[in-house]
Structure formats: C-alpha cells, structure tokens
Design a protein around this motif. Sequence first.
Motif, PDB file in Angstrom:
ATOM      1  N   SER A  80       0.686  -0.943   0.092  1.00 12.24           N
ATOM      2  CA  SER A  80       0.071   0.194  -0.057  1.00 12.24           C
ATOM      3  C   SER A  80       0.924   1.268   0.057  1.00 12.24           C
ATOM      4  O   SER A  80       0.420   2.177  -0.914  1.00 12.24           O
ATOM      5  CB  SER A  80      -1.061   0.023   1.180  1.00 12.24           C
ATOM      6  OG  SER A  80      -1.759   1.339   1.301  1.00 12.24           O
ATOM      7  N   TRP A  84       0.909   4.348  -2.880  1.00 10.12           N
ATOM      8  CA  TRP A  84       0.811   5.835  -2.471  1.00 10.12           C
ATOM      9  C   TRP A  84       1.919   6.888  -2.619  1.00 10.12           C
ATOM     10  O   TRP A  84       1.585   7.592  -3.325  1.00 10.12           O
ATOM     11  CB  TRP A  84       0.475   6.008  -0.779  1.00 10.12           C
ATOM     12  CG  TRP A  84      -1.037   5.583  -0.423  1.00 10.12           C
ATOM     13  CD1 TRP A  84      -1.635   4.482   0.002  1.00 10.12           C
ATOM     14  CD2 TRP A  84      -1.843   6.584  -0.831  1.00 10.12           C
ATOM     15  NE1 TRP A  84      -2.839   4.760   0.212  1.00 10.12           N
ATOM     16  CE2 TRP A  84      -3.106   5.966  -0.390  1.00 10.12           C
ATOM     17  CE3 TRP A  84      -2.122   8.019  -1.441  1.00 10.12           C
ATOM     18  CZ2 TRP A  84      -4.403   6.674  -0.612  1.00 10.12           C
ATOM     19  CZ3 TRP A  84      -3.362   8.530  -1.453  1.00 10.12           C
ATOM     20  CH2 TRP A  84      -4.650   7.955  -1.157  1.00 10.12           C
ATOM     21  N   GLY A 122       1.246  11.331   5.414  1.00 12.82           N
ATOM     22  CA  GLY A 122       0.007  10.983   5.398  1.00 12.82           C
ATOM     23  C   GLY A 122      -0.138   9.679   4.545  1.00 12.82           C
ATOM     24  O   GLY A 122      -1.085   8.809   5.152  1.00 12.82           O
ATOM     25  N   SER A 123       0.717   9.284   3.727  1.00 12.80           N
ATOM     26  CA  SER A 123       0.360   8.236   2.980  1.00 12.80           C
ATOM     27  C   SER A 123       0.771   6.767   4.035  1.00 12.80           C
ATOM     28  O   SER A 123       0.139   5.819   3.744  1.00 12.80           O
ATOM     29  CB  SER A 123       1.418   8.011   1.829  1.00 12.80           C
ATOM     30  OG  SER A 123       1.366   9.080   0.982  1.00 12.80           O
ATOM     31  N   VAL A 125       0.630   6.947   7.257  1.00 10.97           N
ATOM     32  CA  VAL A 125      -0.392   6.780   8.361  1.00 10.97           C
ATOM     33  C   VAL A 125      -1.763   6.080   7.744  1.00 10.97           C
ATOM     34  O   VAL A 125      -2.136   5.128   8.486  1.00 10.97           O
ATOM     35  CB  VAL A 125      -0.631   8.138   9.077  1.00 10.97           C
ATOM     36  CG1 VAL A 125      -2.088   8.068   9.822  1.00 10.97           C
ATOM     37  CG2 VAL A 125       0.614   8.772   9.736  1.00 10.97           C
ATOM     38  N   LEU A 126      -1.859   6.713   6.592  1.00  6.92           N
ATOM     39  CA  LEU A 126      -3.111   6.097   5.874  1.00  6.92           C
ATOM     40  C   LEU A 126      -3.214   4.487   5.536  1.00  6.92           C
ATOM     41  O   LEU A 126      -4.097   3.894   5.842  1.00  6.92           O
ATOM     42  CB  LEU A 126      -3.814   6.882   4.819  1.00  6.92           C
ATOM     43  CG  LEU A 126      -4.859   6.357   3.975  1.00  6.92           C
ATOM     44  CD1 LEU A 126      -6.131   6.644   4.929  1.00  6.92           C
ATOM     45  CD2 LEU A 126      -5.165   7.280   2.858  1.00  6.92           C
ATOM     46  N   SER A 127      -2.020   4.316   5.105  1.00  2.00           N
ATOM     47  CA  SER A 127      -1.672   3.005   4.720  1.00  2.00           C
ATOM     48  C   SER A 127      -1.684   1.997   6.066  1.00  2.00           C
ATOM     49  O   SER A 127      -2.274   1.010   6.003  1.00  2.00           O
ATOM     50  CB  SER A 127      -0.252   2.690   3.993  1.00  2.00           C
ATOM     51  OG  SER A 127      -0.271   3.371   2.949  1.00  2.00           O
ATOM     52  N   PHE A 129      -3.336   2.556   8.784  1.00  2.00           N
ATOM     53  CA  PHE A 129      -4.788   2.493   9.222  1.00  2.00           C
ATOM     54  C   PHE A 129      -5.598   1.476   8.326  1.00  2.00           C
ATOM     55  O   PHE A 129      -6.403   0.745   8.984  1.00  2.00           O
ATOM     56  CB  PHE A 129      -5.235   3.916   9.328  1.00  2.00           C
ATOM     57  CG  PHE A 129      -6.618   4.041   9.509  1.00  2.00           C
ATOM     58  CD1 PHE A 129      -7.137   3.949  10.990  1.00  2.00           C
ATOM     59  CD2 PHE A 129      -7.743   4.209   8.811  1.00  2.00           C
ATOM     60  CE1 PHE A 129      -8.314   4.130  11.454  1.00  2.00           C
ATOM     61  CE2 PHE A 129      -9.137   4.466   9.269  1.00  2.00           C
ATOM     62  CZ  PHE A 129      -9.331   4.360  10.425  1.00  2.00           C
ATOM     63  N   MET A 130      -5.357   1.648   6.973  1.00  2.00           N
ATOM     64  CA  MET A 130      -6.212   0.908   6.370  1.00  2.00           C
ATOM     65  C   MET A 130      -5.917  -0.442   6.533  1.00  2.00           C
ATOM     66  O   MET A 130      -6.610  -1.381   6.239  1.00  2.00           O
ATOM     67  CB  MET A 130      -6.093   1.300   4.805  1.00  2.00           C
ATOM     68  CG  MET A 130      -6.744   2.572   4.677  1.00  2.00           C
ATOM     69  SD  MET A 130      -8.421   2.730   4.993  1.00  2.00           S
ATOM     70  CE  MET A 130      -9.107   1.318   4.041  1.00  2.00           C
ATOM     71  N   THR A 131      -4.565  -0.773   6.541  1.00  2.00           N
ATOM     72  CA  THR A 131      -4.028  -2.173   6.755  1.00  2.00           C
ATOM     73  C   THR A 131      -4.497  -2.826   8.092  1.00  2.00           C
ATOM     74  O   THR A 131      -5.005  -3.951   7.988  1.00  2.00           O
ATOM     75  CB  THR A 131      -2.373  -2.213   6.802  1.00  2.00           C
ATOM     76  OG1 THR A 131      -1.856  -1.691   5.589  1.00  2.00           O
ATOM     77  CG2 THR A 131      -1.883  -3.508   7.180  1.00  2.00           C
ATOM     78  N   GLN A 176      -8.405  -1.295  -0.978  1.00  2.00           N
ATOM     79  CA  GLN A 176      -7.282  -0.497  -0.245  1.00  2.00           C
ATOM     80  C   GLN A 176      -6.514   0.397  -0.982  1.00  2.00           C
ATOM     81  O   GLN A 176      -6.371   1.424  -0.916  1.00  2.00           O
ATOM     82  CB  GLN A 176      -6.501  -1.132   0.840  1.00  2.00           C
ATOM     83  CG  GLN A 176      -5.483  -0.256   1.429  1.00  2.00           C
ATOM     84  CD  GLN A 176      -4.782  -1.478   2.427  1.00  2.00           C
ATOM     85  OE1 GLN A 176      -5.037  -2.515   2.798  1.00  2.00           O
ATOM     86  NE2 GLN A 176      -3.604  -0.785   3.070  1.00  2.00           N
ATOM     87  N   ASN A 177      -6.215  -0.311  -2.278  1.00  2.00           N
ATOM     88  CA  ASN A 177      -5.268   0.445  -2.987  1.00  2.00           C
ATOM     89  C   ASN A 177      -5.808   1.030  -4.244  1.00  2.00           C
ATOM     90  O   ASN A 177      -5.167   1.350  -5.169  1.00  2.00           O
ATOM     91  CB  ASN A 177      -4.168  -0.413  -3.615  1.00  2.00           C
ATOM     92  CG  ASN A 177      -3.232  -0.989  -2.540  1.00  2.00           C
ATOM     93  OD1 ASN A 177      -3.016  -0.194  -1.498  1.00  2.00           O
ATOM     94  ND2 ASN A 177      -2.862  -2.300  -2.728  1.00  2.00           N
TER      95      ASN A 177
END
Length: 265
Positions: A80, A84, A122-123, A125-127, A129-131, A176-177
């Motif tokens: 991920s 990103w 942010g990429s 952190v977001l990765s 979180f989504m993981t 997710q991606n």
Amino acid sequence: METLIGMVANGFIVLTNVIDWQRSRNLSMTDLILTCLSLARLAWLAAVILGVTMVSFFLSTYAFDHVHLMFTIMWVFTNSVNLWFAACLGVWYLMKIAIFSHPIFLQVKRSLSGLVPWLLLGSVVLSAFMTIINVTALKTGSSIYNPYKLLVSNSNESEIRKAAFSEMFVIINTGQNFIPLVLFVLSIIFLIISLWKHMKHLQCDGVSTSDLNTKAHLTALKALNVSTLYPSGHAIILILLNPKLKQAWVRMMPNLKCHLRKTPS
C-alpha cells in the motif's frame, strides 16, 4: 535475479540521496519522493523474500496464526505504501511539468512543495490505518484466514481454503489500493493531455516540438512507466532518467569493476 536487481537499484537510489543530503543538508522534493519510494520498495521486496522463504522452508512455523498475521500485515502495508508513494511521484511530476491555466491547478502547484513531506507522512499513516482495518476484517470475518494450518497436515481442504483466502485477499487489497492507483493513472493521463496541448500549440506557431518542455513531459512519462519488471525495472528507469543518479551510477561502475578484479576468485 529480478528481486536482486530491484534490491540493488532501489538501494542505490536511497544511498545516493542520503549521501547527497548529508553533504549538502538539502534534498529536493523529487529526491525526497524517490528516496521514500525506494525505501518502501526495499521493504516490500524484503517482505516478499521473507514470506517466500518461510512458506518454502519453514511452513510449520508460518502456519502459526501470529506468524501468518505478521507476514500478511507486512505485505499489505508495504504494498500500500508503495502505491501511495508512486501516486505522490505522479502528482508531483504532473504539478511540476504540466501546463494548465486553471486557477485551482495553479494554486495547488504553488503550494505543493510545502505539502510533499505531509503527503508522504499521510501516505504512511493512511496505509497503516487501512492495513489494520482490512487485515482485522480478513481475520475476524472469515474462517479461511489461515489455510496453511491445514496445509501442514496435508488436508485436501487446504487447497480450497487457500483459493478462497487468495480471492478475498485480492478483493480487500484492491479496495485499499484503488485510490492511489487511480491518482497514479490520472497523473499519467493529464501529463499526456498537457504534452498534446503543448505540441499542438508549438505546431500552430511553427516552432520545433523538440523544446525543453516537451522533453520534460516525455521524461516524466518515462519515469512514471509502469514497467512489467516493477519494481526492479522501474527503479532502473528512474536512475537512468535522473541526471544526478545517473552520474553517480556512472562514477560507481569503474570502482565496482576494479573491486571485483581485486577480489580473489
């Protein structure tokens, strides 16, 4: 060989930019994105190598839930982050090179340099979180989460569960991606549109289409090429298209050849 090439090429990009940063205490936004992308690809390749090694030689250990979960998280997260960061690279090249006069585009273009570090952070952190969300959903919402348990016991059911797990894993990972993939593709599309508009303008004015702006567009599109040898081939393309990285590579090759000659066989 493909994995080895990817490790060497991405490691070279990271090492070159880190050394350059230590010397000048300054790193361009392009080099920062390339460094982060190469680090993410190194982590992804390491996760793939470790996963394949565990399945091939230590299957009984890999079958434990916590071990399987750890490797699943590693692969999903690094994959991920890769996408990103690639999307960030695409957006950066688009804003840096493309020629559009829309006010929103111009405003984003002016402020993007200061936003790049935050976009990269942010990429990550977001990765992460989504993981966590997707792996948790995969684990708690399915009885096929760990098919390797049955594989160790040579159960016929393991193949069915492996196929079902792979199908669900692909669906979750694709969801997710999806956004970074769309951003990456849109960056390429808008760069092509910008190049077409620029060349059309030059032809109308009777000017040669081989100007610096055209070359910049073509270089950016080559750098964003989704190579079939990803991430190995793409790392090599990035080295060859980046003047600083290319010069560092050319300087390194004679020293490497000399070292190999001195190394006893």
